[in-house]
Design a protein around this motif. Sequence first.
Motif, short mmCIF file in Angstrom:
data_model
loop_
_atom_site.label_atom_id
_atom_site.label_comp_id
_atom_site.label_asym_id
_atom_site.label_seq_id
_atom_site.Cartn_x
_atom_site.Cartn_y
_atom_site.Cartn_z
N MET A 1 -4.44 -11.87 -4.38
CA MET A 1 -4.49 -10.82 -5.39
C MET A 1 -3.48 -9.76 -4.96
O MET A 1 -3.49 -9.36 -3.80
CB MET A 1 -5.90 -10.24 -5.47
CG MET A 1 -6.10 -9.23 -6.58
SD MET A 1 -7.85 -8.81 -6.80
CE MET A 1 -8.10 -7.67 -5.45
N ASP A 2 -2.58 -9.35 -5.83
CA ASP A 2 -1.48 -8.47 -5.44
C ASP A 2 -0.78 -9.02 -4.20
O ASP A 2 -0.64 -8.35 -3.17
CB ASP A 2 -1.98 -7.04 -5.17
CG ASP A 2 -2.63 -6.44 -6.41
OD1 ASP A 2 -2.05 -6.61 -7.51
OD2 ASP A 2 -3.70 -5.82 -6.28
N CYS A 3 -0.37 -10.25 -4.29
CA CYS A 3 0.12 -11.00 -3.14
C CYS A 3 1.39 -10.39 -2.54
O CYS A 3 1.68 -10.59 -1.36
CB CYS A 3 0.35 -12.44 -3.55
SG CYS A 3 0.64 -13.54 -2.18
N GLY A 4 2.15 -9.65 -3.38
CA GLY A 4 3.41 -9.10 -2.92
C GLY A 4 3.31 -8.29 -1.64
O GLY A 4 4.23 -8.31 -0.80
N GLN A 5 2.18 -7.63 -1.43
CA GLN A 5 2.01 -6.76 -0.26
C GLN A 5 2.06 -7.54 1.06
O GLN A 5 2.25 -6.96 2.12
CB GLN A 5 0.67 -6.01 -0.37
CG GLN A 5 -0.51 -6.96 -0.46
CD GLN A 5 -1.83 -6.24 -0.71
OE1 GLN A 5 -2.17 -5.31 -0.02
NE2 GLN A 5 -2.57 -6.68 -1.72
N TYR A 6 1.85 -8.87 1.01
CA TYR A 6 1.80 -9.64 2.25
C TYR A 6 3.14 -10.32 2.57
O TYR A 6 3.30 -10.88 3.65
CB TYR A 6 0.72 -10.72 2.17
CG TYR A 6 -0.62 -10.19 1.71
CD1 TYR A 6 -1.35 -9.32 2.53
CD2 TYR A 6 -1.15 -10.54 0.47
CE1 TYR A 6 -2.58 -8.82 2.11
CE2 TYR A 6 -2.37 -10.04 0.05
CZ TYR A 6 -3.08 -9.18 0.87
OH TYR A 6 -4.28 -8.67 0.46
N LEU A 7 4.05 -10.32 1.61
CA LEU A 7 5.23 -11.17 1.75
C LEU A 7 6.15 -10.73 2.88
O LEU A 7 6.76 -11.55 3.56
CB LEU A 7 6.00 -11.24 0.42
CG LEU A 7 5.17 -11.80 -0.75
CD1 LEU A 7 5.99 -11.78 -2.04
CD2 LEU A 7 4.67 -13.21 -0.47
N ASP A 8 6.23 -9.40 3.11
CA ASP A 8 7.09 -8.90 4.18
C ASP A 8 6.65 -9.44 5.54
O ASP A 8 7.46 -9.88 6.35
CB ASP A 8 7.05 -7.37 4.23
CG ASP A 8 8.20 -6.78 3.44
OD1 ASP A 8 9.10 -7.57 3.07
OD2 ASP A 8 8.19 -5.56 3.19
N GLU A 9 5.35 -9.40 5.75
CA GLU A 9 4.84 -9.86 7.03
C GLU A 9 5.08 -11.37 7.20
O GLU A 9 5.39 -11.85 8.28
CB GLU A 9 3.34 -9.55 7.17
CG GLU A 9 2.89 -9.76 8.58
CD GLU A 9 1.46 -9.36 8.84
OE1 GLU A 9 0.76 -9.01 7.88
OE2 GLU A 9 1.04 -9.44 10.01
#
Lengths: 360, 261
Positions: free
Chosen positions: A54-62
């Motif tokens: 959910m709101d997956c974008g926040q994890y992509l950097d890591e």
Amino acid sequence: MPKKDDRPRFKDICVFVEIKDHETVHPGSLELLGKAREIADKLSQRVLAFTFGMDCGQYLDEIQCHGRPDTIFYYSTPGPDKTFKHYNEEIIVPLFKEFLQQHKPAIVLLAATEAGRDLAARIAAELDTGLTADCTDVTIEDHPAYGKNLLVMAKPAFGGNFVASIICPTRYPTMCTVRPGTFRRPSPATDHKAEMVQLTPPPLPKLLVSLLTDPTRYSVPGSKLEEADIIVAGGNGVGSQETFKLLEKLAFMLRAEVAATRVAVFNGWASEDKIIGQTGHIVHPKLYLAFGISGQIQHTTGMNESGIIVAINNDANAPIHEIADYSIITDIKTFLPNLIKELEKFVNLRFRKANFSEPK
Amino acid sequence: MVNIAVLVKQVPASQSVKMDKNGMLVREGDLIVNPDDLAALESALRIKEIYGGQITTVSMGPPQAKDALLEAKAMGADKGILISDPKLKGSDTWVTTKVLAACLKRFGPFDLIFAGVEAIDGNTAHVPYQVSQAMKIPLITQFHALKIEHNRLIANRIKGHESQQTQTALPVILTANKQTNRPRYYDLQRIKHAFDASVETIDLQQLGIDENDAGVKGSPTQVLKISQIVRKRENKRLEGTDKEMGNQLIELLTRNNLLKT
């Protein structure tokens, strides 16, 4: 079913990246991204990460800075849409299957978590391919009969005294699960930019398992065992609840984590989530202090990769001594208070109390 | 009346099993019913006590695995089916799944299928998931309360970090382990009865499975080799009084930079 001739069509290493409790990228997944990179570099292939949230974008950097994945494929829904908030096999299995059929990776790695185990087993069934559980190592090797660039998966067998080398030579992809903590987490490469591909889900299937009421949060007792530098573990030989409490005190002084054997848990001295071994945590701390642990393989499976092992036991013939670097043959009941007393000379307990909570 | 199947595996009681040079498991010593499977059977028995029905246990294994099914009878199961065939030797989890699924189809339909979470010999935990996937029957894990209403199963379970109450139309597969329940003791009458009981044994042909799809030949995964793990350890015994040995331990901590003051 893919035949041998399909080999060239199957390439690249896919890692299923799990978002843990819709809060963080699962450490087990980050470790696998590092291992996948090693394999991919050896084969001159790519690392494909697959994730959802959910709101997956926040994890992509890591994700992108661990193991330098070439491409990250992700499904995301904006909150409060919960479609991709949690792992639901009825939703994710068809999507991941379709992804694998389209991108044809040769190897798929998953962390052996509740979701990872479920997904891996189901996908292997759907794709009619092989799956190896709880691998402790994966290497690329050639074999005279089975051909080049095989993924050889090391799986401990029979309590960890043996290791089985397993391959999946004629079907694709080769799949395995790896317990979190098995591989080192790669150091972050903050300058790396992965290609990001957001996937669009097809209409979702009607779910066979429905929720009757709003779910409540269930807190799985947290464990830091996998990350601990020092583990103070107790077995049946600790003898009593009172002595086990001293282990907790020792752990507090050493900034260590307390662990236990299954028997110690049965005795009521520690909780179930503290078990090290076949049915518990697999750990490799820098130092493992084994108090009153005889060394049954069900237990040693979970700790025999520790840096230094010290066995404190009154039985000089206990098997634990065979895998110990240092053995202290003594009565724990007298040794432990002594050790704590000696340690007090070195450890500033006043500071410690201010920063940690002392066990009661 | 609920028609229940329970998957049962016979496993070596200890880990001291040997492997032959082909990497095949050679079962030695005492054989027991896999502990998680006893929990699965216990859950099935509790359902039967409330709703009535029949419990069929299904096992795949060598002829002596019959004992596991007899033990299940002593605990309260009604019927045992053993799938036994030399051609199954060396089957991996996916072959095992297909064989079990074929058997469940043939002797079913079952309303509930219980299985242990994992077996203590292989520890893969693959089979229940794969049976669920292969048979298109939903799987409920980590349940702690079950009831059946109007052909639907209401289950309270833990999934991920959620405590959920779920509803699923039958059939459903469920997995149990030590956290689920405490399996009952067998009463003497049932043990006596089990001595005279029989189980039905079937082979691959009767299940309509081609021998090329079974055993080592039919298994996607192959064991390349088995090696013994040799680890180098100091194996040094510390000497002295408790105080002296304690200080040697503290010295070890200091030397390795593990003592934070």
